[in-house]
Design a protein around this motif. Sequence first.
Motif, PDB file in Angstrom:
ATOM      1  N   ARG A  45       0.816  -1.231   0.000  1.00 37.29           N
ATOM      2  CA  ARG A  45       0.000   0.000   0.000  1.00 37.29           C
ATOM      3  C   ARG A  45       0.847   1.277   0.000  1.00 37.29           C
ATOM      4  NH1 ARG A  45      -0.488  -2.203   5.138  1.00 37.29           N
ATOM      5  NH2 ARG A  45       0.367  -0.941   6.844  1.00 37.29           N
ATOM      6  N   ASP A  46       2.151   1.142   0.277  1.00 34.98           N
ATOM      7  CA  ASP A  46       3.016   2.336   0.327  1.00 34.98           C
ATOM      8  C   ASP A  46       3.692   2.634  -1.001  1.00 34.98           C
ATOM      9  OD1 ASP A  46       2.469   2.919   2.954  1.00 34.98           O
ATOM     10  OD2 ASP A  46       4.201   1.832   3.760  1.00 34.98           O
ATOM     11  N   TRP A  47       3.398   1.882  -2.046  1.00 38.39           N
ATOM     12  CA  TRP A  47       4.082   2.081  -3.330  1.00 38.39           C
ATOM     13  C   TRP A  47       3.091   2.518  -4.403  1.00 38.39           C
ATOM     14  CZ3 TRP A  47       8.461   3.123  -5.395  1.00 38.39           C
ATOM     15  CH2 TRP A  47       8.733   2.881  -6.748  1.00 38.39           C
ATOM     16  N   SER A  48       3.465   3.565  -5.135  1.00 31.85           N
ATOM     17  CA  SER A  48       2.666   4.028  -6.262  1.00 31.85           C
ATOM     18  C   SER A  48       3.329   3.551  -7.546  1.00 31.85           C
ATOM     19  CB  SER A  48       2.568   5.558  -6.263  1.00 31.85           C
ATOM     20  OG  SER A  48       1.975   6.008  -7.470  1.00 31.85           O
ATOM     21  N   ALA A  49       2.717   2.573  -8.197  1.00 26.78           N
ATOM     22  CA  ALA A  49       3.285   2.021  -9.429  1.00 26.78           C
ATOM     23  C   ALA A  49       3.229   3.045 -10.556  1.00 26.78           C
ATOM     24  CB  ALA A  49       2.525   0.762  -9.827  1.00 26.78           C
ATOM     25  N   ILE A  50       2.229   3.924 -10.524  1.00 30.08           N
ATOM     26  CA  ILE A  50       2.092   4.937 -11.582  1.00 30.08           C
ATOM     27  C   ILE A  50       3.186   5.999 -11.451  1.00 30.08           C
ATOM     28  CG2 ILE A  50       0.601   6.728 -12.531  1.00 30.08           C
ATOM     29  CD1 ILE A  50      -1.796   5.035 -11.632  1.00 30.08           C
ATOM     30  N   ARG A  51       3.372   6.528 -10.242  1.00 28.69           N
ATOM     31  CA  ARG A  51       4.378   7.564 -10.015  1.00 28.69           C
ATOM     32  C   ARG A  51       5.778   6.986  -9.833  1.00 28.69           C
ATOM     33  NH1 ARG A  51       3.918   9.610  -5.305  1.00 28.69           N
ATOM     34  NH2 ARG A  51       5.274  11.392  -5.795  1.00 28.69           N
ATOM     35  N   GLN A  52       5.845   5.679  -9.553  1.00 27.17           N
ATOM     36  CA  GLN A  52       7.117   5.000  -9.280  1.00 27.17           C
ATOM     37  C   GLN A  52       7.840   5.664  -8.106  1.00 27.17           C
ATOM     38  OE1 GLN A  52       9.563   4.127 -12.747  1.00 27.17           O
ATOM     39  NE2 GLN A  52       7.748   4.167 -14.067  1.00 27.17           N
ATOM     40  N   ARG A  53       7.076   5.958  -7.095  1.00 21.30           N
ATOM     41  CA  ARG A  53       7.621   6.589  -5.899  1.00 21.30           C
ATOM     42  C   ARG A  53       6.874   6.076  -4.668  1.00 21.30           C
ATOM     43  NH1 ARG A  53      11.098   7.657  -8.865  1.00 21.30           N
ATOM     44  NH2 ARG A  53      12.295   9.592  -9.123  1.00 21.30           N
ATOM     45  N   VAL A  54       7.469   6.325  -3.500  1.00 24.89           N
ATOM     46  CA  VAL A  54       6.879   5.894  -2.235  1.00 24.89           C
ATOM     47  C   VAL A  54       5.814   6.896  -1.812  1.00 24.89           C
ATOM     48  CG1 VAL A  54       7.370   5.334   0.176  1.00 24.89           C
ATOM     49  CG2 VAL A  54       9.081   4.856  -1.606  1.00 24.89           C
ATOM     50  N   LYS A  55       4.668   6.379  -1.400  1.00 26.97           N
ATOM     51  CA  LYS A  55       3.571   7.246  -0.986  1.00 26.97           C
ATOM     52  C   LYS A  55       3.862   7.927   0.352  1.00 26.97           C
ATOM     53  CE  LYS A  55      -0.026   4.448  -3.243  1.00 26.97           C
ATOM     54  NZ  LYS A  55      -1.238   3.623  -3.013  1.00 26.97           N
ATOM     55  N   LYS A  56       3.187   9.025   0.588  1.00 26.23           N
ATOM     56  CA  LYS A  56       3.392   9.789   1.815  1.00 26.23           C
ATOM     57  C   LYS A  56       2.907   9.036   3.054  1.00 26.23           C
ATOM     58  CE  LYS A  56       3.257  14.385  -0.275  1.00 26.23           C
ATOM     59  NZ  LYS A  56       2.581  15.718  -0.278  1.00 26.23           N
ATOM     60  N   SER A  57       2.150   7.982   2.833  1.00 26.94           N
ATOM     61  CA  SER A  57       1.669   7.185   3.972  1.00 26.94           C
ATOM     62  C   SER A  57       2.830   6.489   4.689  1.00 26.94           C
ATOM     63  CB  SER A  57       0.656   6.142   3.504  1.00 26.94           C
ATOM     64  OG  SER A  57       1.221   5.316   2.489  1.00 26.94           O
ATOM     65  N   ASN A  58       3.954   6.323   3.992  1.00 23.23           N
ATOM     66  CA  ASN A  58       5.143   5.727   4.604  1.00 23.23           C
ATOM     67  C   ASN A  58       5.934   6.822   5.308  1.00 23.23           C
ATOM     68  OD1 ASN A  58       8.130   4.903   4.604  1.00 23.23           O
ATOM     69  ND2 ASN A  58       7.127   2.993   4.029  1.00 23.23           N
ATOM     70  N   LEU A  60       8.917   7.075   6.097  1.00 22.46           N
ATOM     71  CA  LEU A  60      10.255   7.323   5.542  1.00 22.46           C
ATOM     72  C   LEU A  60      10.186   7.699   4.061  1.00 22.46           C
ATOM     73  CD1 LEU A  60      12.244   4.344   7.161  1.00 22.46           C
ATOM     74  CD2 LEU A  60      12.242   6.743   7.876  1.00 22.46           C
ATOM     75  N   HIS A  61       9.025   8.174   3.605  1.00 16.39           N
ATOM     76  CA  HIS A  61       8.834   8.410   2.180  1.00 16.39           C
ATOM     77  C   HIS A  61       9.827   9.430   1.623  1.00 16.39           C
ATOM     78  CE1 HIS A  61       6.468  11.809   3.751  1.00 16.39           C
ATOM     79  NE2 HIS A  61       6.673  12.379   2.571  1.00 16.39           N
ATOM     80  N   GLU A  62      10.168  10.457   2.399  1.00 16.68           N
ATOM     81  CA  GLU A  62      11.094  11.479   1.901  1.00 16.68           C
ATOM     82  C   GLU A  62      12.486  10.881   1.655  1.00 16.68           C
ATOM     83  OE1 GLU A  62      11.097  14.734   4.596  1.00 16.68           O
ATOM     84  OE2 GLU A  62       9.162  15.526   3.916  1.00 16.68           O
ATOM     85  N   ARG A  63      12.942  10.094   2.607  1.00 17.36           N
ATOM     86  CA  ARG A  63      14.262   9.469   2.459  1.00 17.36           C
ATOM     87  C   ARG A  63      14.264   8.476   1.300  1.00 17.36           C
ATOM     88  NH1 ARG A  63      17.296   5.428   6.782  1.00 17.36           N
ATOM     89  NH2 ARG A  63      19.087   4.988   5.469  1.00 17.36           N
ATOM     90  N   HIS A  64      13.236   7.626   1.233  1.00 18.24           N
ATOM     91  CA  HIS A  64      13.160   6.624   0.176  1.00 18.24           C
ATOM     92  C   HIS A  64      13.109   7.281  -1.201  1.00 18.24           C
ATOM     93  CE1 HIS A  64      13.016   3.520   3.034  1.00 18.24           C
ATOM     94  NE2 HIS A  64      11.709   3.444   3.244  1.00 18.24           N
ATOM     95  N   ASN A  65      12.283   8.323  -1.331  1.00 13.58           N
ATOM     96  CA  ASN A  65      12.144   8.992  -2.624  1.00 13.58           C
ATOM     97  C   ASN A  65      13.422   9.747  -3.004  1.00 13.58           C
ATOM     98  OD1 ASN A  65       9.574   8.060  -3.236  1.00 13.58           O
ATOM     99  ND2 ASN A  65       8.574   9.716  -2.102  1.00 13.58           N
ATOM    100  N   ALA A  66      14.153  10.201  -1.997  1.00 14.68           N
ATOM    101  CA  ALA A  66      15.442  10.855  -2.276  1.00 14.68           C
ATOM    102  C   ALA A  66      16.428   9.848  -2.886  1.00 14.68           C
ATOM    103  CB  ALA A  66      16.015  11.464  -1.001  1.00 14.68           C
ATOM    104  N   ILE A  67      16.374   8.608  -2.392  1.00 19.00           N
ATOM    105  CA  ILE A  67      17.226   7.564  -2.951  1.00 19.00           C
ATOM    106  C   ILE A  67      16.842   7.275  -4.396  1.00 19.00           C
ATOM    107  CG2 ILE A  67      17.815   5.104  -2.797  1.00 19.00           C
ATOM    108  CD1 ILE A  67      17.529   5.350   0.243  1.00 19.00           C
TER     109      ILE A  67
END
Length: 385
Positions: A45-58, A60-67
């Motif tokens: 539920r924390d992954w957006s396949a369309i955006r290919q990024r981690v959702k804000k519900s996670n 650590l989303h900022e850190r993950h998306n920075a990677i």
Amino acid sequence: MNKKITYAFVQKPEANKKGLYPIYLRAFQSGKKIEIATSITLTNRDWSAIRQRVKKSNKLHERHNAILDAYDKKVLKLLINNFVHDETPLTLRQFKDKILSTHQTDGSFTDYILNYLNENKARLRIESWWSYKSQITKLLKFKKEILFTDLTEQFINDYHLYMLTTLGNNENTASKSLRSLRTFVNISLRYGYMKNNPFKFITIKKVDGKRDFLSLEELNKLSEAYFSGKVTKSIEKEILQYFLFSCYTGLRYSDLKTLQAGSIDGNKIKINMHKTGYLVVIPLTQKAIQLLPQKIPFGTEPVFRIYCNKVTNRILKKIGQTYGIPKKLTCHVARHTFATASITLGIPIEVVSKLLGHTSLKTTQVYAKIVDNVKEREMEKWDRL
């Protein structure tokens, strides 16, 4: 043919042991694909396949998306540089190696190694693969989450002490674990996940462990029990059969498992050693020949029915107790028995080394030292007269 490389971030459908799903960078070229593991693992539920990024519900989303953003920049820079400066397009293998060699050093060390092992499972011997996996499990008992930045000289020394004191490992067992850890560190260094080698000033000890073996009297006792029909239970008879065959040939448990009928050529065994891949020719003694099945199968059929290590060792322990042998019997005891008995009987150590399939004479010389120690101990009986 189009040599263009395209890529996307995907969530793997298989969960890890924690129930989380790893995020991979998947690259495509000419109908082929290659995958690069990131350090990110998520719930579905924390992954957006369309955006290919981690959702804000996670959280650590900022850190993950920075990677993931960092991966994007590296990939684009690599592809543009290759297009502008190189006449030859990158292959997928080159693409992966270059991306990994420039990757940041944050993230989970253990998750990366587990992903690496899963990706390279087909290239590793199955025993090595399982051994490496068990070493990761052992490492995670020491620390639940290990980042690349945790791998320091102090960490390694603390882990060594933990194995000796808390786990009660002997020095050889601890050293084996450290060698596995060093292998993992070298992989991380190779692909740029780590910049400094924490093992640079660490020496891993190697202590000659205790090698149990049967004396000639004990070997004859078990041999007599088998050939006289004293061992009647089928499972005990089967296991004692290939244990004794190992005593008379020096074959490892892994070689017994893979021994095929086609490997027996008259009164010789010709076999590629499972551990080293070396071709070894072993002349069969009369006892060894008598231990072969009466009806040897053909071709690739196995010569013996080999039980798993756990069952084999449990039955051998029972047999040892039955016949008053105060040693922990295993298939490796059989190999040690062949080595020490051969040297005791006067077979030159160079010949014994070849029969065992050793790549170095130094390995075989350990058995010569054992035989010398036994001689010294036995000679001390004269002082008790």
